[in-house]
Design an enzyme around this catalytic site. Structure first.
Site, PDB file in Angstrom:
ATOM      1  N   LYS A  22       0.841  -1.208   0.000  1.00 25.86           N
ATOM      2  CA  LYS A  22       0.000   0.000   0.000  1.00 25.86           C
ATOM      3  C   LYS A  22       0.871   1.251   0.000  1.00 25.86           C
ATOM      4  O   LYS A  22       0.634   2.173  -0.777  1.00 25.86           O
ATOM      5  CB  LYS A  22      -0.898  -0.008   1.253  1.00 25.86           C
ATOM      6  CG  LYS A  22      -1.588   1.306   1.519  1.00 25.86           C
ATOM      7  CD  LYS A  22      -2.427   1.265   2.771  1.00 25.86           C
ATOM      8  CE  LYS A  22      -1.734   1.666   4.037  1.00 25.86           C
ATOM      9  NZ  LYS A  22      -1.399   3.089   4.185  1.00 25.86           N
ATOM     10  N   ASN A  23       1.865   1.290   0.879  1.00 20.80           N
ATOM     11  CA  ASN A  23       2.640   2.520   1.046  1.00 20.80           C
ATOM     12  C   ASN A  23       3.563   2.817  -0.125  1.00 20.80           C
ATOM     13  O   ASN A  23       4.163   3.886  -0.186  1.00 20.80           O
ATOM     14  CB  ASN A  23       3.449   2.471   2.349  1.00 20.80           C
ATOM     15  CG  ASN A  23       2.547   2.647   3.560  1.00 20.80           C
ATOM     16  OD1 ASN A  23       1.346   2.880   3.421  1.00 20.80           O
ATOM     17  ND2 ASN A  23       3.119   2.516   4.742  1.00 20.80           N
ATOM     18  N   CYS A 116      -5.708   7.848   9.442  1.00 17.78           N
ATOM     19  CA  CYS A 116      -5.850   7.219  10.755  1.00 17.78           C
ATOM     20  C   CYS A 116      -5.377   8.166  11.855  1.00 17.78           C
ATOM     21  O   CYS A 116      -4.385   8.866  11.695  1.00 17.78           O
ATOM     22  CB  CYS A 116      -5.028   5.935  10.817  1.00 17.78           C
ATOM     23  SG  CYS A 116      -5.806   4.554   9.979  1.00 17.78           S
ATOM     24  N   ARG A 121       0.366  14.371  13.191  1.00 23.07           N
ATOM     25  CA  ARG A 121       0.788  14.240  11.800  1.00 23.07           C
ATOM     26  C   ARG A 121       0.839  15.573  11.037  1.00 23.07           C
ATOM     27  O   ARG A 121       0.100  15.788  10.073  1.00 23.07           O
ATOM     28  CB  ARG A 121      -0.098  13.214  11.083  1.00 23.07           C
ATOM     29  CG  ARG A 121      -0.132  11.895  11.824  1.00 23.07           C
ATOM     30  CD  ARG A 121      -0.843  10.800  11.106  1.00 23.07           C
ATOM     31  NE  ARG A 121       0.004  10.120  10.145  1.00 23.07           N
ATOM     32  CZ  ARG A 121      -0.363   9.037   9.487  1.00 23.07           C
ATOM     33  NH1 ARG A 121      -1.548   8.540   9.651  1.00 23.07           N
ATOM     34  NH2 ARG A 121       0.453   8.462   8.630  1.00 23.07           N
ATOM     35  N   PRO A 122       1.734  16.466  11.442  1.00 19.62           N
ATOM     36  CA  PRO A 122       1.856  17.742  10.729  1.00 19.62           C
ATOM     37  C   PRO A 122       2.466  17.564   9.331  1.00 19.62           C
ATOM     38  O   PRO A 122       3.012  16.493   9.025  1.00 19.62           O
ATOM     39  CB  PRO A 122       2.801  18.549  11.618  1.00 19.62           C
ATOM     40  CG  PRO A 122       3.556  17.542  12.404  1.00 19.62           C
ATOM     41  CD  PRO A 122       2.691  16.328  12.541  1.00 19.62           C
ATOM     42  N   ILE A 123       2.383  18.611   8.500  1.00 23.34           N
ATOM     43  CA  ILE A 123       2.984  18.536   7.157  1.00 23.34           C
ATOM     44  C   ILE A 123       3.957  19.704   6.931  1.00 23.34           C
ATOM     45  O   ILE A 123       4.212  20.107   5.804  1.00 23.34           O
ATOM     46  CB  ILE A 123       1.902  18.503   6.037  1.00 23.34           C
ATOM     47  CG1 ILE A 123       0.916  19.679   6.183  1.00 23.34           C
ATOM     48  CG2 ILE A 123       1.182  17.181   6.014  1.00 23.34           C
ATOM     49  CD1 ILE A 123       0.047  19.882   4.948  1.00 23.34           C
ATOM     50  N   LEU A 125       7.130  19.891   7.160  1.00 23.99           N
ATOM     51  CA  LEU A 125       8.346  19.580   6.384  1.00 23.99           C
ATOM     52  C   LEU A 125       8.049  19.605   4.887  1.00 23.99           C
ATOM     53  O   LEU A 125       8.872  20.051   4.082  1.00 23.99           O
ATOM     54  CB  LEU A 125       8.908  18.214   6.797  1.00 23.99           C
ATOM     55  CG  LEU A 125       9.305  18.070   8.271  1.00 23.99           C
ATOM     56  CD1 LEU A 125       9.717  16.638   8.601  1.00 23.99           C
ATOM     57  CD2 LEU A 125      10.450  19.018   8.593  1.00 23.99           C
ATOM     58  N   ASP A 307       4.604   0.815  12.110  1.00 21.97           N
ATOM     59  CA  ASP A 307       3.395   0.128  11.629  1.00 21.97           C
ATOM     60  C   ASP A 307       3.309  -1.310  12.132  1.00 21.97           C
ATOM     61  O   ASP A 307       2.228  -1.906  12.157  1.00 21.97           O
ATOM     62  CB  ASP A 307       3.360   0.118  10.089  1.00 21.97           C
ATOM     63  CG  ASP A 307       3.059   1.497   9.515  1.00 21.97           C
ATOM     64  OD1 ASP A 307       2.730   2.407  10.292  1.00 21.97           O
ATOM     65  OD2 ASP A 307       3.151   1.664   8.286  1.00 21.97           O
ATOM     66  N   ARG A 399      -8.413  -0.619   4.812  1.00 24.06           N
ATOM     67  CA  ARG A 399      -7.578   0.432   4.203  1.00 24.06           C
ATOM     68  C   ARG A 399      -6.251  -0.140   3.715  1.00 24.06           C
ATOM     69  O   ARG A 399      -5.633   0.411   2.816  1.00 24.06           O
ATOM     70  CB  ARG A 399      -7.248   1.525   5.226  1.00 24.06           C
ATOM     71  CG  ARG A 399      -8.430   2.250   5.760  1.00 24.06           C
ATOM     72  CD  ARG A 399      -7.977   3.303   6.722  1.00 24.06           C
ATOM     73  NE  ARG A 399      -7.494   4.415   5.912  1.00 24.06           N
ATOM     74  CZ  ARG A 399      -7.709   5.689   6.188  1.00 24.06           C
ATOM     75  NH1 ARG A 399      -8.330   6.019   7.277  1.00 24.06           N
ATOM     76  NH2 ARG A 399      -7.271   6.614   5.398  1.00 24.06           N
TER      77      ARG A 399
HETATM   78  C1  UD1 Z   1       4.368   6.901   6.327  1.00 23.94           C
HETATM   79  C2  UD1 Z   1       3.531   5.666   6.155  1.00 23.94           C
HETATM   80  C3  UD1 Z   1       3.033   5.168   7.519  1.00 23.94           C
HETATM   81  C4  UD1 Z   1       4.214   4.969   8.451  1.00 23.94           C
HETATM   82  C5  UD1 Z   1       5.082   6.224   8.528  1.00 23.94           C
HETATM   83  C6  UD1 Z   1       6.358   6.028   9.322  1.00 23.94           C
HETATM   84  C7  UD1 Z   1       2.518   5.913   3.983  1.00 23.94           C
HETATM   85  C8  UD1 Z   1       1.273   6.104   3.202  1.00 23.94           C
HETATM   86  N1  UD1 Z   1       2.395   5.950   5.313  1.00 23.94           N
HETATM   87  O1  UD1 Z   1       3.522   7.904   6.893  1.00 23.94           O
HETATM   88  O2  UD1 Z   1       2.355   3.932   7.314  1.00 23.94           O
HETATM   89  O3  UD1 Z   1       3.724   4.696   9.744  1.00 23.94           O
HETATM   90  O4  UD1 Z   1       5.471   6.623   7.193  1.00 23.94           O
HETATM   91  O5  UD1 Z   1       7.101   4.995   8.809  1.00 23.94           O
HETATM   92  O6  UD1 Z   1       3.575   5.680   3.440  1.00 23.94           O
HETATM   93  N2  UD1 Z   1       6.367  14.701  10.648  1.00 23.94           N
HETATM   94  C9  UD1 Z   1       6.462  16.044  10.964  1.00 23.94           C
HETATM   95  N3  UD1 Z   1       6.309  16.951   9.954  1.00 23.94           N
HETATM   96  C10 UD1 Z   1       6.074  16.580   8.663  1.00 23.94           C
HETATM   97  C11 UD1 Z   1       5.977  15.207   8.354  1.00 23.94           C
HETATM   98  C12 UD1 Z   1       6.140  14.283   9.382  1.00 23.94           C
HETATM   99  O7  UD1 Z   1       6.668  16.409  12.116  1.00 23.94           O
HETATM  100  O8  UD1 Z   1       5.940  17.462   7.783  1.00 23.94           O
HETATM  101  C13 UD1 Z   1       6.510  13.697  11.740  1.00 23.94           C
HETATM  102  C14 UD1 Z   1       5.201  12.928  11.978  1.00 23.94           C
HETATM  103  O9  UD1 Z   1       4.334  13.629  12.826  1.00 23.94           O
HETATM  104  C15 UD1 Z   1       5.709  11.643  12.590  1.00 23.94           C
HETATM  105  C16 UD1 Z   1       7.035  11.424  11.863  1.00 23.94           C
HETATM  106  O10 UD1 Z   1       7.403  12.684  11.327  1.00 23.94           O
HETATM  107  O11 UD1 Z   1       5.948  11.841  13.952  1.00 23.94           O
HETATM  108  C17 UD1 Z   1       6.961  10.381  10.762  1.00 23.94           C
HETATM  109  O12 UD1 Z   1       6.079  10.789   9.776  1.00 23.94           O
HETATM  110  P1  UD1 Z   1       6.262  10.407   8.245  1.00 23.94           P
HETATM  111  O13 UD1 Z   1       7.532   9.629   8.057  1.00 23.94           O
HETATM  112  O14 UD1 Z   1       6.066  11.619   7.443  1.00 23.94           O
HETATM  113  O15 UD1 Z   1       5.045   9.416   8.037  1.00 23.94           O
HETATM  114  P2  UD1 Z   1       3.957   9.425   6.890  1.00 23.94           P
HETATM  115  O16 UD1 Z   1       4.607   9.728   5.582  1.00 23.94           O
HETATM  116  O17 UD1 Z   1       2.781  10.195   7.319  1.00 23.94           O
END
Ligand code: UD1
Length: 418
Positions: A22-23, A116, A121-123, A125, A307, A399
């Protein structure tokens, strides 16, 4: 509302092929937006999340068709640069469409993503990288209005303060057709990143170092669609292995890519599972009482995957001794604990640490999935439990698992969807 009914206590035995990841499918589906012509993605799992990703593409003007587990995508007709709030809310990965839309349309309107509830889960970055690449972004009431300031996104040197999987993917998608060179420092090294880079390079991108901490991308003019096979899903493989370990028996997993599962395999071996690998395949046999493993701390790859944490915790409920889990990636990722304790497990949580005191057996229970992997953990617990269990809120499990009931039933488990 569908439920899974599991009659636990049956040994598992047999062979199965691990579904596509999926990922890896989600960012690759997003990446097809950058290509001319028709893509054929083999081993693309048919799941709630990949179906939603297709809905997003369709809403943008692309054509998507499933032929069994091959997904055919033609993005030539893309004519819209806006994703609706409703679609953005359905999956967290909707945000990785932003880089590709910006690269293709030079503008985009999206919303903060849903998904989920395992943490905030901020964005930030993702957004700060785009700003560095010449994108003007304004935020208002959860809506993000983005516009490329020049005629093209331009390459930049980006230092990620954390190796975020989603941010690395988004930057890659924005950078492959950007003006000049992009370098991502402290990039995520998850195998799914390498899969995305392999797909993009097959389409004509120039990415060097995908799957390492420093990725260099030389922008190219255009990309051409290709035929590509998605990598196996390492968390589904983990679920099947933990399901087996919880029930006893032996299974042979085909297309399981053991090298991506090293952290999980190490823990299973420490617990007493007998594991052998044959190329891409894994044989696992479990005959004796499991032992609690040394403390597990979730980490970015190649560390123990967050995960896999809920799924491994379900197994540790019946391992002799005390198991300790430290969740370092997502702050709200112990919601399955309350449900696991309904089976008679003994788990207590303090902040980011869960302590599991192994019990002799679990008993069937009526439980509710709290999120995708937390839901899979309940299936593992139910497989080992004495008697009947009912798991509701299966939509979370759907999912990420293509008919989980069929996957376990094929191996001799009694899992029914009613
Ligand atoms: C992806 C995976 C998810 C997995 C996770 C960590 C997909 C669709 N999902 O999620 O299954 O659990 O990687 O291996 O591939 N963070 C920030 N700012 C940002 C982005 C992230 O602070 O802009 C933090 C998040 O809050 C979290 C950490 O970084 O604490 C990891 O997040 P990230 O690696 O981005 O995970 P996802 O891409 O959401």
């Amino acid at each position: 509302m569908k439920k899974l009914v599991v009659n636990g206590g049956r040994k598992l035995c047999g062979e199965c092929v691990v579904q596509g990841a999926k990922n890896s499918s989600l960012p690759i589906i997003g990446a097809t937006m950058l290509t001319n012509g028709e893509n054929i993605l083999h081993k693309c799992p048919i799941l709630e999340d990949t179906i939603t990703a297709c809905e997003i593409l369709t809403s943008l003007g692309c054509k998507t068709t499933w032929q069994d587990d091959s997904l055919i995508i033609d993005s030539d007709g893309l004519c819209n640069a806006q994703i609706s709030k409703c679609l953005m809310n359905k999956i967290r990965s909707s945000i990785i469409f932003l880089g590709a839309i910006l690269a293709r349309c030079k503008e985009a309107t999206v919303y903060f993503p849903g998904g989920c509830d395992i943490g905030s889960r901020p964005i930030d970055l993702h957004l700060s990288a785009f700003r560095k690449m010449g994108v003007n972004i304004t935020e208002c009431g959860g809506k993000l209005q983005c516009k490329v300031m020049g005629s093209k996104i331009y390459g930049a040197e980006i230092f990620l303060s954390f190796p975020s999987v989603g941010a690395t993917e988004n930057i890659l998608l924005a950078a492959v057709t950007a003006e000049g060179e992009t370098i991502i420092h402290n990039a995520a090294v998850e195998p799914e990143i390498e899969d995305l880079c392999n797909y993009l390079n097959k389409c004509g991108a120039k990415i060097f170092g995908g799957g390492t901490q420093v990725i260099k991308i030389e922008g190219v003019e255009s990309l051409t669609a290709c035929e590509y096979s998605i990598m196996p899903d390492r968390i589904v493989a983990t679920t099947l292995l933990c399901g087996l370990a919880a029930s006893g028996g032996e299974i042979f997993l085909r297309d399981a890519n053991p090298k991506d599962l090293s952290a999980v395999i190490t823990v299973l071996e420490e617990m007493g599972c007998n594991i052998r690998t044959y190329g891409d395949n894994i044989f696992c046999q479990v005959k004796k009482q499991l032992l609690a493993p040394p403390p597990i701390r979730t980490m970015p790859h190649p560390g123990f995957p967050t995960d896999a944490q809920p799924i491994m915790m379900a197994l540790c409920c019946i391992a002799r001794g005390t198991s300790i889990f430290v969740e370092t990636i997502f702050e709200n990722r112990f919601r399955h604990v309350f449900e696991l304790n309904k089976f008679g497990a003994s788990i207590r949580v303090e902040d980011r640490v869960a302590v599991v005191e192994g019990v002799a057996k679990l008993n069937g229970a009526c439980v509710s999935a709290t999120d995708l992997r937390g839901g899979a953990a309940l299936v593992v617990a139910a497989l080992s439990a004495d008697g009947k269990s009912e798991i509701s809120e299966v939509r979370y499990i759907d999912r990420g698992y293509a008919k989980i009931e069929e996957q376990f039933s094929k191996l001799g488990g009694s899992v029914l969807r009613v």
